[in-house]
Design an enzyme around this catalytic site. Structure first.
Site, PDB file in Angstrom:
ATOM      1  N   GLU A   1      -0.188  -0.538   6.173  1.00  0.00           N
ATOM      2  CA  GLU A   1       0.808  -0.193   6.743  1.00  0.00           C
ATOM      3  C   GLU A   1       1.017   0.862   7.247  1.00  0.00           C
ATOM      4  O   GLU A   1       1.004   1.555   7.644  1.00  0.00           O
ATOM      5  CB  GLU A   1       2.042  -0.714   6.507  1.00  0.00           C
TER       6      GLU A   1
ATOM      7  N   ASP B   1       0.302  -1.401   0.000  1.00  0.00           N
ATOM      8  CA  ASP B   1       0.103   0.171   0.107  1.00  0.00           C
ATOM      9  C   ASP B   1       0.462   1.222  -0.285  1.00  0.00           C
ATOM     10  O   ASP B   1       2.033   1.241   0.587  1.00  0.00           O
ATOM     11  CB  ASP B   1      -0.541   0.134   1.337  1.00  0.00           C
TER      12      ASP B   1
END
Length: 382
Positions: free
Chosen positions: A140, A81
């Protein structure tokens, strides 16, 4: 070693628009890269039943493993991400573009580039050298509630706990290889609320102004020295990050005053102890405090693992990395609960910035470093 592989993998990953929380195409790309290398790939969605909006949307996670009958179990952890690109890029942030000796695109250094380098390195790690796994989350950069923590639970259930884990965060500062992270400070956010009684400023005896009490609380907090640091950690610090009264009228005493704190702390402190200490202070003045502990401080003491990274870096780029605990938090704060963890990766100068870019030569060098580290740790004695 095929130096073009890391570049090709990085380009493919960048081309997948994976703003946190990431799902779908970027994990398809990872699976396509790993299955031909003999990995069993397990993908799952976490957080579907969580109704707390602060925990973010459901996210996808991937655990891939290639088993061997001998050697150690070495894991690589990272996230696919990325933060939103923002406006003002010179080119499309999700169309990887080579300009001179740089590869541009969101996630180039944080951290699709390092994931690409590790997967490229796998081509030169014999299957019988030892067990290798990849721990990859799509959460994250967001709340990090349903990402690596869910992956750890998954690994524990299947009995696949690594002996060592390398997290590929961009730790280098001025040039590739100048810094690795052997620990991180802990993080806790706190919200303070002081209630009063609303009233007219001309009749203060009929009201109760909460602002002076909040100011007193914050003054006491500002005067606190938590510690002076340790051999490996800088001093813990408390920062006041927000004040809010929300009073738009000039002649009204407000009914409530609020503040927010952020504390980054070393291993002399714990999140629970800090929350208890500050709550006692706040309640003494009639306020209330809520808190969220993002992670505890951790340290992987210098030893065989950090030594192997240092040796590999020196062999490839000719410098020895500084062992540091500076910077923000990462998912290493969760992984340290199951095995020794060290972070090492690309230069972080452009992470989260417009026109994020990685040096193509660094992708190649990092691939070689990762290969050497993995081989050293797979052969490490128990």
């Amino acid at each position: 070693m095929n130096n073009a592989l890391a570049l090709a993998y990085a380009q493919r990953l960048i081309a997948c628009e994976s703003v946190t929380p990431a799902t779908g195409a970027v994990f398809d790309a990872l699976e396509d890269m790993l299955v031909p290398l003999g990995f069993t790939v397990e993908r799952f969605i976490s957080g579907e039943d969580d109704e707390n909006p602060a925990h973010g949307a459901p996210v996808e996670n991937l655990f891939a493993i290639r088993l061997a009958t001998n050697g150690r179990h070495f894991a690589f952890a990272g996230h696919v991400d990325v933060v939103p690109p923002g406006n003002g890029w010179a080119s499309d942030p999700f169309v990887p573009e080579i300009k001179g000796d740089l590869l541009h695109g969101r996630g180039a250094v944080d951290m699709k580039g390092s994931i690409a380098a590790f997967i490229a390195a796998l081509h030169d790690i014999p299957k019988d050298a030892g067990t290798i796994s990849l721990i990859i989350t799509g959460d994250e950069e967001g709340p990090a509630i349903h990402g690596t923590r869910a992956l750890i639970t998954h690994m524990q259930k299947r009995g696949s706990i690594p002996d060592y884990c390398l997290v590929g965060e961009p730790t280098s500062v001025n040039r590739l290889g100048d810094m690795m992270k052997i620990g991180r400070r802990g993080s806790v956010n706190m919200w303070i609320s002081v209630a009063g009684t609303q009233g007219h400023v001309a009749y203060p005896h009929l009201a109760d102004n909460p602002i002076p009490r909040l100011i007193t609380i914050l003054a006491e907090i500002e005067a606190i020295t938590l510690d002076d640091g340790t051999d490996w950690f800088q001093a813990s610090n408390i920062e006041i990050t927000d004040l809010n009264v929300g009073n738009k009228a000039t002649n009204v005493i407000p009914a409530q005053a609020e503040a927010r704190l952020s504390i980054r702390f070393n291993d002399l402190q714990t999140g629970d102890a800090l929350v208890s200490r500050l709550r006692t202070l706040v309640e003494r003045h009639g306020g209330s405090l809520t808190a969220m502990i993002s992670g505890e401080a951790f340290l992987t003491p210098p030893g065989a693992f950090s030594g192997a990274i240092s040796a590999a870096v020196e062999e490839v780029v000719g410098i020895a990395p500084e062992a540091s605990t500076t910077g923000g938090t990462s998912d290493a704060r969760f992984l340290t609960n199951i095995c020794p963890v060290v972070e090492f990766g690309l230069c972080n100068a452009t992470m989260h910035k417009l026109d994020e870019a990685v040096a193509i030569a660094d992708l190649s060098a990092l691939t070689e470093i990762y290969c050497r580290v993995a081989l050293k740790m797979l052969a490490a004695e128990a």
